[in-house]
Scaffold this motif. Structure first.
Motif, PDB file in Angstrom:
ATOM      1  N   GLU A 299       0.899  -1.175  -0.025  1.00  9.81           N
ATOM      2  CA  GLU A 299      -0.022  -0.039   0.088  1.00  9.81           C
ATOM      3  C   GLU A 299       0.852   1.154  -0.008  1.00  9.81           C
ATOM      4  OE1 GLU A 299      -3.188   0.308  -0.640  1.00  9.81           O
ATOM      5  OE2 GLU A 299      -3.466  -1.954  -0.450  1.00  9.81           O
ATOM      6  N   MET A 300       2.115   1.239   0.819  1.00 13.90           N
ATOM      7  CA  MET A 300       2.858   2.331   0.506  1.00 13.90           C
ATOM      8  C   MET A 300       3.596   2.748  -0.645  1.00 13.90           C
ATOM      9  SD  MET A 300       2.766   3.858   3.707  1.00 13.90           S
ATOM     10  CE  MET A 300       4.272   4.966   3.362  1.00 13.90           C
ATOM     11  N   GLU A 301       3.714   1.297  -1.295  1.00 13.55           N
ATOM     12  CA  GLU A 301       4.297   1.752  -2.815  1.00 13.55           C
ATOM     13  C   GLU A 301       3.263   2.083  -3.725  1.00 13.55           C
ATOM     14  OE1 GLU A 301       7.488  -0.948  -5.505  1.00 13.55           O
ATOM     15  OE2 GLU A 301       5.474  -1.943  -4.792  1.00 13.55           O
ATOM     16  N   ARG A 302       1.916   1.747  -3.381  1.00 15.47           N
ATOM     17  CA  ARG A 302       0.755   2.192  -4.417  1.00 15.47           C
ATOM     18  C   ARG A 302       0.771   3.682  -4.024  1.00 15.47           C
ATOM     19  NH1 ARG A 302      -3.278  -0.998  -6.434  1.00 15.47           N
ATOM     20  NH2 ARG A 302      -2.540  -3.270  -6.401  1.00 15.47           N
ATOM     21  N   MET A 303       0.850   4.240  -2.760  1.00 12.23           N
ATOM     22  CA  MET A 303       0.569   5.795  -2.618  1.00 12.23           C
ATOM     23  C   MET A 303       1.822   6.550  -3.318  1.00 12.23           C
ATOM     24  SD  MET A 303       0.103   7.602   1.319  1.00 12.23           S
ATOM     25  CE  MET A 303       1.876   6.911   1.915  1.00 12.23           C
ATOM     26  N   THR A 304       2.786   5.857  -2.966  1.00 14.43           N
ATOM     27  CA  THR A 304       4.188   6.570  -3.514  1.00 14.43           C
ATOM     28  C   THR A 304       4.196   6.822  -5.238  1.00 14.43           C
ATOM     29  OG1 THR A 304       5.619   5.553  -1.921  1.00 14.43           O
ATOM     30  CG2 THR A 304       6.764   6.517  -3.773  1.00 14.43           C
ATOM     31  N   PHE A 305       3.550   5.694  -5.793  1.00 17.87           N
ATOM     32  CA  PHE A 305       3.270   5.533  -7.239  1.00 17.87           C
ATOM     33  C   PHE A 305       2.204   6.788  -7.644  1.00 17.87           C
ATOM     34  CE2 PHE A 305       0.457   4.503 -10.504  1.00 17.87           C
ATOM     35  CZ  PHE A 305       1.435   4.721 -11.685  1.00 17.87           C
ATOM     36  N   LEU A 306       1.245   6.847  -6.659  1.00 17.61           N
ATOM     37  CA  LEU A 306       0.136   7.699  -7.148  1.00 17.61           C
ATOM     38  C   LEU A 306       0.562   9.199  -6.713  1.00 17.61           C
ATOM     39  CD1 LEU A 306      -2.811   6.013  -5.557  1.00 17.61           C
ATOM     40  CD2 LEU A 306      -2.544   6.731  -7.957  1.00 17.61           C
ATOM     41  N   ARG A 307       1.311   9.414  -5.865  1.00 17.65           N
ATOM     42  CA  ARG A 307       2.138  10.786  -5.717  1.00 17.65           C
ATOM     43  C   ARG A 307       2.936  11.249  -6.670  1.00 17.65           C
ATOM     44  NH1 ARG A 307       4.244  11.430   0.668  1.00 17.65           N
ATOM     45  NH2 ARG A 307       4.356  13.328  -0.372  1.00 17.65           N
ATOM     46  N   GLN A 308       3.772  10.231  -7.219  1.00 16.92           N
ATOM     47  CA  GLN A 308       4.555  10.712  -8.295  1.00 16.92           C
ATOM     48  C   GLN A 308       3.887  10.907  -9.538  1.00 16.92           C
ATOM     49  OE1 GLN A 308       8.040  10.883  -8.302  1.00 16.92           O
ATOM     50  NE2 GLN A 308       8.439  10.512  -6.187  1.00 16.92           N
ATOM     51  N   TYR A 309       2.875  10.028  -9.759  1.00 20.29           N
ATOM     52  CA  TYR A 309       2.272  10.260 -10.959  1.00 20.29           C
ATOM     53  C   TYR A 309       1.340  11.520 -10.998  1.00 20.29           C
ATOM     54  CZ  TYR A 309      -1.561   9.536 -14.399  1.00 20.29           C
ATOM     55  OH  TYR A 309      -2.366   9.549 -15.375  1.00 20.29           O
ATOM     56  N   LEU A 310       0.749  11.743 -10.091  1.00 20.25           N
ATOM     57  CA  LEU A 310       0.214  13.030  -9.896  1.00 20.25           C
ATOM     58  C   LEU A 310       0.834  14.155  -9.979  1.00 20.25           C
ATOM     59  CD1 LEU A 310      -2.737  11.825  -7.124  1.00 20.25           C
ATOM     60  CD2 LEU A 310      -3.054  12.603  -9.578  1.00 20.25           C
ATOM     61  N   GLU A 311       2.233  14.102  -9.412  1.00 21.35           N
ATOM     62  CA  GLU A 311       3.063  15.417  -9.466  1.00 21.35           C
ATOM     63  C   GLU A 311       3.543  15.589 -10.845  1.00 21.35           C
ATOM     64  OE1 GLU A 311       7.345  16.700  -7.885  1.00 21.35           O
ATOM     65  OE2 GLU A 311       6.371  14.930  -7.113  1.00 21.35           O
ATOM     66  N   ARG A 312       3.848  14.437 -11.513  1.00 25.10           N
ATOM     67  CA  ARG A 312       4.080  14.774 -12.852  1.00 25.10           C
ATOM     68  C   ARG A 312       2.952  14.970 -13.862  1.00 25.10           C
ATOM     69  NH1 ARG A 312       7.616   9.414 -14.167  1.00 25.10           N
ATOM     70  NH2 ARG A 312       7.709  10.159 -16.215  1.00 25.10           N
ATOM     71  N   PHE A 313       1.755  14.557 -13.486  1.00 27.44           N
ATOM     72  CA  PHE A 313       0.678  14.910 -14.350  1.00 27.44           C
ATOM     73  C   PHE A 313       0.307  16.421 -14.622  1.00 27.44           C
ATOM     74  CE2 PHE A 313      -3.784  15.407 -15.767  1.00 27.44           C
ATOM     75  CZ  PHE A 313      -3.994  14.087 -16.801  1.00 27.44           C
ATOM     76  N   PHE A 314       0.247  16.911 -13.138  1.00 29.64           N
ATOM     77  CA  PHE A 314      -0.240  18.198 -12.962  1.00 29.64           C
ATOM     78  C   PHE A 314       0.995  19.341 -12.794  1.00 29.64           C
ATOM     79  CE2 PHE A 314      -3.897  15.587 -11.237  1.00 29.64           C
ATOM     80  CZ  PHE A 314      -4.675  16.255 -12.072  1.00 29.64           C
ATOM     81  N   ASN A 315       2.196  19.089 -13.128  1.00 33.21           N
ATOM     82  CA  ASN A 315       3.136  20.003 -12.948  1.00 33.21           C
ATOM     83  C   ASN A 315       3.971  20.032 -14.506  1.00 33.21           C
ATOM     84  OD1 ASN A 315       3.704  21.087 -10.131  1.00 33.21           O
ATOM     85  ND2 ASN A 315       2.997  18.986  -9.857  1.00 33.21           N
TER      86      ASN A 315
END
Length: 301
Positions: free
Chosen positions: A52-68
């Motif tokens: 679950e921590m890996e999934r959260m890390t993935f989502l944070r990285q993905y969203l940061e790249r998508f919206f910046n």
């Protein structure tokens, strides 16, 4: 007499060496025997939490790249996201970026996205709330966007070390008004919760230390990783204390949604209370408790 003693010691040494050699070869030829000392339930729970921590890390990285992005890196940054998407969604994203490429690059614009909250929903999808700061020339606009995401697994690669892809992503709402920040966090023993605060936390008041384990990392801001034990039920009121401000919030075991991440804004805090009563015996602060939790030791006061 001396010769007899030496003979006995020699015989004992030979027997001991034979037993050790036998056990070594048994272990080497049958490595499964090492598993008898492992708590299978605990290992399984740790694996779930790490996943679950890996999934959260993935989502944070993905969203940061998508919206910046900005006008200069729009094409490169957005097309590289295709490696983190399922094939169909990746193709759709590339077509959308291709359509907008010339329009964006002709403008002097940038977008900065900041994740405010991330929740695990009852259907297995994730809901993210983001603050977007959009700048075009000298004009600035602020939006708050909500998106719902579903994940699938895939093979790990150099471009995608997490082995996860976004299979579905849809926007469920945007508003220029900042949503009210809830001071209630829904936790689970299977899903560690990460909270960030806009200041360096000096201590945490946690009345349920046996049921709520907290790890802290801090620099200019602080991150708290909170894991609820299976024994945790109901709710608990916690206080995160910084130098000049304190943040009161509630951890609850009830609720269909689970909070994986929440970034507390400065407005969610209040002026720190100042004690006027005589100081009692020094209690362990959150940093000492984190060291004890990670290293499995006890620090003397």
């Amino acid at each position: 007499m001396k010769t007899r003693v030496l003979s006995v010691l020699l015989a004992a040494s030979v027997i001991w060496a034979s037993v050790v050699t036998y056990l070594y070869w048994q272990l080497k030829n049958n490595p499964r025997v090492v598993a008898v000392t492992i708590d299978a339930g605990k290992e399984s729970l740790q694996n779930i939490q790490m996943g679950e921590m890996e999934r959260m890390t993935f989502l944070r990285q993905y969203l940061e790249r998508f919206f910046n992005y900005d006008s200069n890196n729009f094409w490169q940054s957005q097309t590289s996201l295709a490696f983190l998407m399922a094939p169909k969604l990746g193709e759709e994203r590339i077509r959308e970026v291709s359509r907008l490429r010339e329009k964006v690059q002709q403008k002097n614009m940038s977008q900065i996205g900041r994740l405010i909250s991330l929740k695990l929903l009852s259907d297995g999808s994730y809901k993210a709330l983001l603050q977007l700061q959009i700048t075009e020339d000298t004009q600035k606009n602020q939006l708050f966007a909500t998106t719902q995401i579903r994940l699938n697994t895939t093979e790990r690669s150099l471009e995608n070390p997490w082995g996860l892809v976004v299979s579905e992503m849809k926007f469920t709402g945007t508003t220029p008004q900042e949503p009210a920040f809830p001071a209630q966090v829904f936790a689970s023993h299977q899903n560690p919760t990460l909270l960030t605060f806009p200041c360096a936390i000096e201590n945490i008041e946690n009345p349920r230390e046996q049921d709520l384990k907290i790890k802290i990392t801090t620099l200019n801001i602080s991150e708290l990783q909170i894991t609820a034990a299976k024994t945790f039920s109901g709710s608990a009121a916690l206080i995160a204390i910084c130098k000049d401000r304190e943040f009161k919030f509630e951890i609850s075991a009830d609720g269909k949604e689970r909070d994986l991440f929440a970034a507390f804004p400065a407005t969610a805090g209040s002026e720190r209370r100042r004690e006027t009563v005589p100081a009692k015996a020094k209690k362990k602060d959150i940093y000492e408790k984190t060291i004890e939790n990670v290293l499995g030791i006890e620090i003397d006061n």
